[in-house]
Scaffold this motif. Structure first.
Motif, PDB file in Angstrom:
ATOM      1  N   ILE A 391       0.860  -1.179   0.000  1.00  0.00           N
ATOM      2  CA  ILE A 391       0.000   0.000   0.000  1.00  0.00           C
ATOM      3  C   ILE A 391       0.897   1.230   0.000  1.00  0.00           C
ATOM      4  CG2 ILE A 391      -1.826   1.242   1.204  1.00  0.00           C
ATOM      5  CD1 ILE A 391      -2.609  -1.410   2.521  1.00  0.00           C
ATOM      6  N   THR A 392       0.590   2.171  -0.905  1.00  0.00           N
ATOM      7  CA  THR A 392       1.365   3.410  -0.962  1.00  0.00           C
ATOM      8  C   THR A 392       0.428   4.597  -0.825  1.00  0.00           C
ATOM      9  OG1 THR A 392       1.236   3.886  -3.330  1.00  0.00           O
ATOM     10  CG2 THR A 392       2.855   2.233  -2.633  1.00  0.00           C
ATOM     11  N   ASP A 393       1.002   5.764  -0.535  1.00  0.00           N
ATOM     12  CA  ASP A 393       0.219   6.994  -0.545  1.00  0.00           C
ATOM     13  C   ASP A 393       0.135   7.505  -1.979  1.00  0.00           C
ATOM     14  OD1 ASP A 393       2.608   8.217  -1.162  1.00  0.00           O
ATOM     15  OD2 ASP A 393       2.932   9.043   0.836  1.00  0.00           O
ATOM     16  N   PRO A 394      -0.597   8.598  -2.241  1.00  0.00           N
ATOM     17  CA  PRO A 394      -0.747   9.079  -3.627  1.00  0.00           C
ATOM     18  C   PRO A 394       0.579   9.428  -4.285  1.00  0.00           C
ATOM     19  CG  PRO A 394      -2.409  10.072  -2.215  1.00  0.00           C
ATOM     20  CD  PRO A 394      -1.459   9.357  -1.311  1.00  0.00           C
ATOM     21  N   ILE A 399       3.518   2.657   2.579  1.00  0.00           N
ATOM     22  CA  ILE A 399       3.085   2.858   3.959  1.00  0.00           C
ATOM     23  C   ILE A 399       2.813   1.536   4.670  1.00  0.00           C
ATOM     24  CG2 ILE A 399       2.154   5.144   3.504  1.00  0.00           C
ATOM     25  CD1 ILE A 399      -0.616   3.953   3.416  1.00  0.00           C
ATOM     26  N   ASP A 472     -11.098   8.429  -2.048  1.00  0.00           N
ATOM     27  CA  ASP A 472     -11.846   8.797  -0.848  1.00  0.00           C
ATOM     28  C   ASP A 472     -13.246   9.237  -1.235  1.00  0.00           C
ATOM     29  OD1 ASP A 472     -11.597  11.346  -1.915  1.00  0.00           O
ATOM     30  OD2 ASP A 472      -9.962  11.941  -0.564  1.00  0.00           O
ATOM     31  N   SER A 478      -6.585   8.322  -2.659  1.00  0.00           N
ATOM     32  CA  SER A 478      -6.045   8.353  -1.294  1.00  0.00           C
ATOM     33  C   SER A 478      -4.885   7.371  -1.125  1.00  0.00           C
ATOM     34  CB  SER A 478      -7.145   8.010  -0.277  1.00  0.00           C
ATOM     35  OG  SER A 478      -7.666   6.714  -0.527  1.00  0.00           O
ATOM     36  N   HIS A 479      -4.917   6.257  -1.874  1.00  0.00           N
ATOM     37  CA  HIS A 479      -3.867   5.250  -1.780  1.00  0.00           C
ATOM     38  C   HIS A 479      -3.793   4.482  -3.094  1.00  0.00           C
ATOM     39  CE1 HIS A 479      -5.174   5.835   2.451  1.00  0.00           C
ATOM     40  NE2 HIS A 479      -3.888   5.637   2.739  1.00  0.00           N
ATOM     41  N   TYR A 480      -2.688   3.783  -3.256  1.00  0.00           N
ATOM     42  CA  TYR A 480      -2.552   2.783  -4.312  1.00  0.00           C
ATOM     43  C   TYR A 480      -2.350   1.425  -3.635  1.00  0.00           C
ATOM     44  CZ  TYR A 480      -1.973   6.489  -7.779  1.00  0.00           C
ATOM     45  OH  TYR A 480      -2.178   7.569  -8.592  1.00  0.00           O
ATOM     46  N   LEU A 481      -3.068   0.422  -4.146  1.00  0.00           N
ATOM     47  CA  LEU A 481      -2.983  -0.931  -3.606  1.00  0.00           C
ATOM     48  C   LEU A 481      -2.399  -1.841  -4.681  1.00  0.00           C
ATOM     49  CD1 LEU A 481      -3.695  -3.147  -1.481  1.00  0.00           C
ATOM     50  CD2 LEU A 481      -5.930  -3.316  -2.590  1.00  0.00           C
TER      51      LEU A 481
END
Length: 939
Positions: A391-394, A399, A472, A478-481
């Motif tokens: 999981i990363t932030d934008p 993270i 969001d 909000s994130h990348y999965l």
């Protein structure tokens, strides 16, 4: 009419009178007062003395006034129960004093007539009038007067009853005074009901507030027990016998009883009420689905058109039920129900409000529980997933990662947090690759595919990666999965299998499948460029003599050496493939004219005719080459071009070998003019000259006859018994092939029926040609043939199709095989492994059986490559859950080796040559497998 066991008449024992009453004054009886005077006294009592009274005190004062004013035996005021089947006496008075409250059933009493039909007055003649009412007769009641108490809508809510042991002299006065008091008593009873309802409403709201607070504060792991406790409180408060929560099952047409409370003595139903039918056939379902209450005071009184629901509810033990939908974000998730099992119940407004509020509170609790379960599941999936999760932030900073990420990449979690996925880059992909990846993420919100990355130890690996953009509530990322799995082993295995499927194991040359693809591409390129493609069919001359004299191993070495020489002789861009045995095929491309290939073909002839030193001896063969050019005057496809080259090769052999021959279109048209032969075959079919012989198929270990292959023969009146090789190629791709194929199927089914009549069950397999298989109405034709023999089960028929035939129209073949399987007819892939075999095609052709071609069986004792191919085919059959049978078993040793390799079923000359149908039963009765086969250990 029978009187119920519970007496409705007042008890003889009086209750203590209220302190406010004293005998005398306004309560003293007047000697013969006029009707007006009595009314005035009554009205004055209502206005002055009774105005301050309420409830039981008021009712008792009214009753005492009537008893003493009218010299009655007793008077009482009763309220109609919620269920409408009982009277609850609120207060009463007799000559002996106040009466204690009691309750009685209405059924079978004069009071039922008052409630249902209005005032009733029986001033005298009680012995006759009350003859059906045993209780009245026993108490020697001579007179009865009752008047209903009505609410503002005119509905009965109770009654006033006056009784006397003597006749009523002033019956009219009794009726008049009851009329004077009934409105005031009705008003007081309604006031009491409203006050009770208000108090109950307050109690309901207090209960709901308490439950809501408890449910909000309850710990996640105590949600189920909290819900059970809430149902108990609600059930006890409402005075019901069962309170339940039912939730929608995954199938929205059913519900499951997930939580339940039962009163003492009421059997639980939760385990029984699972998968409850919940569709529009039930009234309750229709109401709940529209988010409405479902109210049934008495299940037995449901309308006649709701009989299925009535029967089901009665069988489940419900007598009365109140249901409220549970809704979350307009989505129905179930319902809450309150129910009675022993008696009907009239559900009040307070009950309806209570169940509605409870359903709202439970809905919130269940949604919270589902969210908590989802959170726990997500956490468990993240931790225990076999796929790596990142999981990363934008901005791409990592993270979180799971344990599988560390296992696959070698990077510990602490080492990657805050860094970007670039640390995994292997350098295999250029900027354009990543630009396309980010474009897909931006436009579609997802990308997936294969990507090469690098582990912490520097090893490169290939992974299957899926990246999703998470947004969001405002639609912003909000994130990348990222989820990925290491597919390095699968890719290596796939490459190995693809090589086996597309290349010849002995020579390393492309096989027939890959040749077909390369030839089609070369022909497409020729159409675009305007240049020529030459198809060269190469057959070695004298190779059989080498095999016979020096053995198959030496022959295989010779084939490998000649294949290498051909590869080095051809130009870059040309290709050569092995078709099988000593046959090869070369594709020569980008030729300006037909003569440009002659020098190259001469070089091939020269190379193939050179001596080859092997094992201390020099071996020498030559080659016959057939050439076909593309494009031609008439459009041809790859298969036609291959056949043309094949025909030209045979011409080269016929004219002396060690030479080439160019396909002659004029000569071919002459060959294709074999109309007379086709006519003769058609005549033979009409005259019944064709017969079937049957070659047994057996289990080599047990000796069991498992079937027979139907093989066509032509009983020619002039040439004798003619084999299929002499006439089947002539009708290939001709409608006559379909007629002959259907004759074979029909005749085979008839023979199966005849054998069944003799007590012999032998499934029969029939060969189906490519042209026959590809007809659009193949299945209807087959079904008609089967219908003509209803005594023969479809499972007694197996259809065999060559791999090459199936591949000519893969989609049609797949459809036919699947359709046959649905009616019980099985399919076998014949001559499997002869060069066309492909894992992709095998997956798409769901045939139940693979038949190993006899070319592999014939040489497997001496040829390690053939034995390896056999093992591979048997392994493929096992992996794809297919049966396998070997053809061409001609020796004991061949059968024993097949058994060792795991193939137990076979056919061949050692077992039996093809037999006339009449000979097969006798053969079956006498055949036993050799001891060498029966003693082979199972693979």
């Amino acid at each position: 009419m029978s009187i119920p066991q519970i007496p409705w008449l007042p008890s003889a024992s009086p209750a203590a009178a209220p302190a406010v009453f004293e005998r005398g004054g306004d309560f003293a009886a007047c000697a013969d007062p006029s009707e007006r005077k009595r009314i005035e006294i009554a009205l004055d009592a209502l206005a002055r003395r009774y105005a301050q009274l309420s409830g039981v005190a008021f009712y008792q004062a009214v009753c005492r006034h009537l008893v003493e004013t009218l010299d009655l035996g007793s008077v009482f005021v009763g309220a109609l129960s919620t269920g409408g089947d009982r009277i609850d006496v609120q207060a009463g008075w007799s000559r002996s004093g106040a009466l204690a409250p009691w309750s009685y059933a209405l059924e079978g009493t004069p009071c039922a007539e008052v409630i249902q039909g209005g005032p009733r007055l029986y001033p005298t003649g009680g012995a006759d009038t009350f003859s059906p009412h045993k209780a009245l007769r026993d108490r020697q009641i001579e007179a009865y007067c009752g008047t209903p108490l009505l609410d503002k809508h005119g509905r009965a809510i109770g009654l006033i009853v006056a009784l006397s042991s003597g006749p009523l002299i002033d019956a009219h006065d009794v009726n008049t005074l009851l009329d004077v008091f009934d409105d005031r008593v009705s008003a007081e009873m309604q006031r009491e009901a409203a006050e009770a309802a208000l108090n109950r409403r307050i109690a309901v709201e207090g209960l709901i507030a308490r439950l809501s607070t408890e449910l909000i504060l309850v710990a996640p792991d105590a949600l189920d027990s909290a819900l059970d406790r809430a149902l108990r409180l609600v059930g006890e408060f409402a005075g019901v016998e069962r309170a339940s929560v039912c939730q929608m099952a995954r199938n929205s047409g059913q519900v499951d009883n997930t939580h339940e409370w039962c009163a003492a003595g009421i059997p639980p139903q939760r385990l029984v009420l699972q998968g409850i039918r919940f569709d529009d056939d039930f009234m309750a379902s229709r109401l709940i689905r529209t988010h409405s209450l479902a109210v049934m005071d008495d299940v037995r009184a449901l309308p006649a058109d709701e009989w299925p629901e009535r029967e089901w509810l009665c069988e489940a033990g419900f007598r009365s039920i109140l249901m409220a939908p549970m809704v979350s974000d307009t989505r129905l998730i179930g319902f809450v129900s309150l129910s009675m099992t022993t008696a009907p119940r009239r559900w009040s407004d307070e009950d309806r409000i209570l169940v509605r509020l409870v359903s709202n509170a439970v809905s919130s609790l269940l949604e919270r529980k589902r969210a908590e379960d989802g959170r726990r599941l997500a956490a468990s999936v993240f931790t225990n997933a076999n796929e790596a999760i990142m999981i990363t932030d934008p901005q791409g900073a990592i993270i979180d990662v799971n344990a599988a990420f560390t296992r696959i990449t070698g990077y510990p979690r602490d080492e990657v947090l805050g860094r970007t996925p670039h640390l995994l880059s292997s350098g295999h992909h250029d900027k354009h690759f990543y630009a396309e990846l980010w474009r897909a993420l931006s436009e579609d919100g997802q990308w997936q595919g294969e990507i090469w990355n690098r582990r912490r130890n520097g090893d490169d690996y290939v992974e299957w990666l899926t990246i999703s953009a998470l947004r969001d509530e405002h639609g912003e990322i909000s994130h990348y999965l990222a989820l990925f799995s290491d597919i390095s082993a699968q890719k290596a295995h796939q490459s190995q299998l693809e090589y086996i499927a597309h290349f010849d194991a002995l020579t390393g040359l492309p096989n027939r499948v890959l040749l077909h693809d390369r030839l089609e591409r070369a022909m497409a390129q020729a159409r675009r460029s305007g240049r020529l493609v030459v198809a060269a069919y190469i057959d070695l001359d004298g190779f059989k003599a080498v095999n016979d004299r020096h053995g198959h191993q030496m022959g295989d070495q010779l084939l490998a050496e000649l294949a290498m020489r051909m590869r080095t002789t051809l130009r870059e861009g040309d290709s050569v493939s092995r078709l099988g045995g000593d046959e090869f095929f070369a594709v020569l491309v980008e030729l300006p004219d037909p003569t440009a290939c002659l020098q190259l073909v001469q070089r091939l002839l020269g190379v193939l005719a050179q001596r080859v030193p092997l094992g201390g001896v020099e071996l020498q063969v030559s080659a016959s080459i057939g050439l076909a050019f593309y494009p031609q005057g008439e459009e041809v496809d790859a298969d036609q071009l291959l056949r043309q080259a094949d025909l030209a090769m045979y011409q080269a052999k016929l004219t002396g070998k060690n030479r080439f021959h160019v396909f002659d279109a004029v000569q071919d048209r002459s060959v294709r003019g074999q109309h007379q032969t086709l006519v003769r075959i058609e005549q033979g079919l009409e005259r019944g000259e064709f017969v079937l012989h049957y070659q047994p198929k057996v289990n080599m270990r047990s000796g069991q006859l498992i079937g027979a292959e139907a093989l066509i023969r032509w009983q020619h009146p002039e040439e004798g018994l003619v084999g299929p090789a002499a006439f089947l190629p002539v009708i290939e791709n001709h409608p006559l092939a379909i007629r002959l194929g259907e004759w074979v199927i029909g005749s085979a089914l008839a023979q199966v029926a005849a054998w069944q009549g003799e007590g012999l069950r032998v499934p029969v397999s029939v060969n189906i040609g490519a042209h026959h298989l590809q007809v659009a109405d193949f299945m209807p034709r087959l079904c008609r043939l089967l219908a003509a023999r209803p005594e023969v089960p479809p499972a007694m028929l197996e259809l065999e199709v060559l791999e090459s035939s199936a591949l000519e129209s893969l989609q049609q073949a797949s459809r036919v095989i699947e359709a046959c399987a649905e009616i019980g007819v099985s399919f076998a892939l014949d001559d499997f492994g002869t060069g066309y075999s492909s894992l992709a095609y095998l997956k798409r052709l769901p045939a139940a059986c693979l038949k190993i071609d006899q070319m592999f069986v014939r040489d497997m004792l001496h040829d390690s490559e053939d034995r390896a191919i056999l093992q591979a085919i048997i392994g493929l059959a096992s992996a794809f859950r297919r049966k396998v049978i070997a053809e061409g078993v001609e020796t004991i040793e061949q059968g024993a080796l097949l058994l060792e390799l795991g193939c137990e079923t076979a056919q061949g000359f050692y077992i039996s040559r093809p037999l006339p149908a009449a000979d097969l039963p006798g053969w079956a009765a006498g055949w036993l497998p050799p001891e060498d086969w029966r003693s082979v250990p199972r693979a």
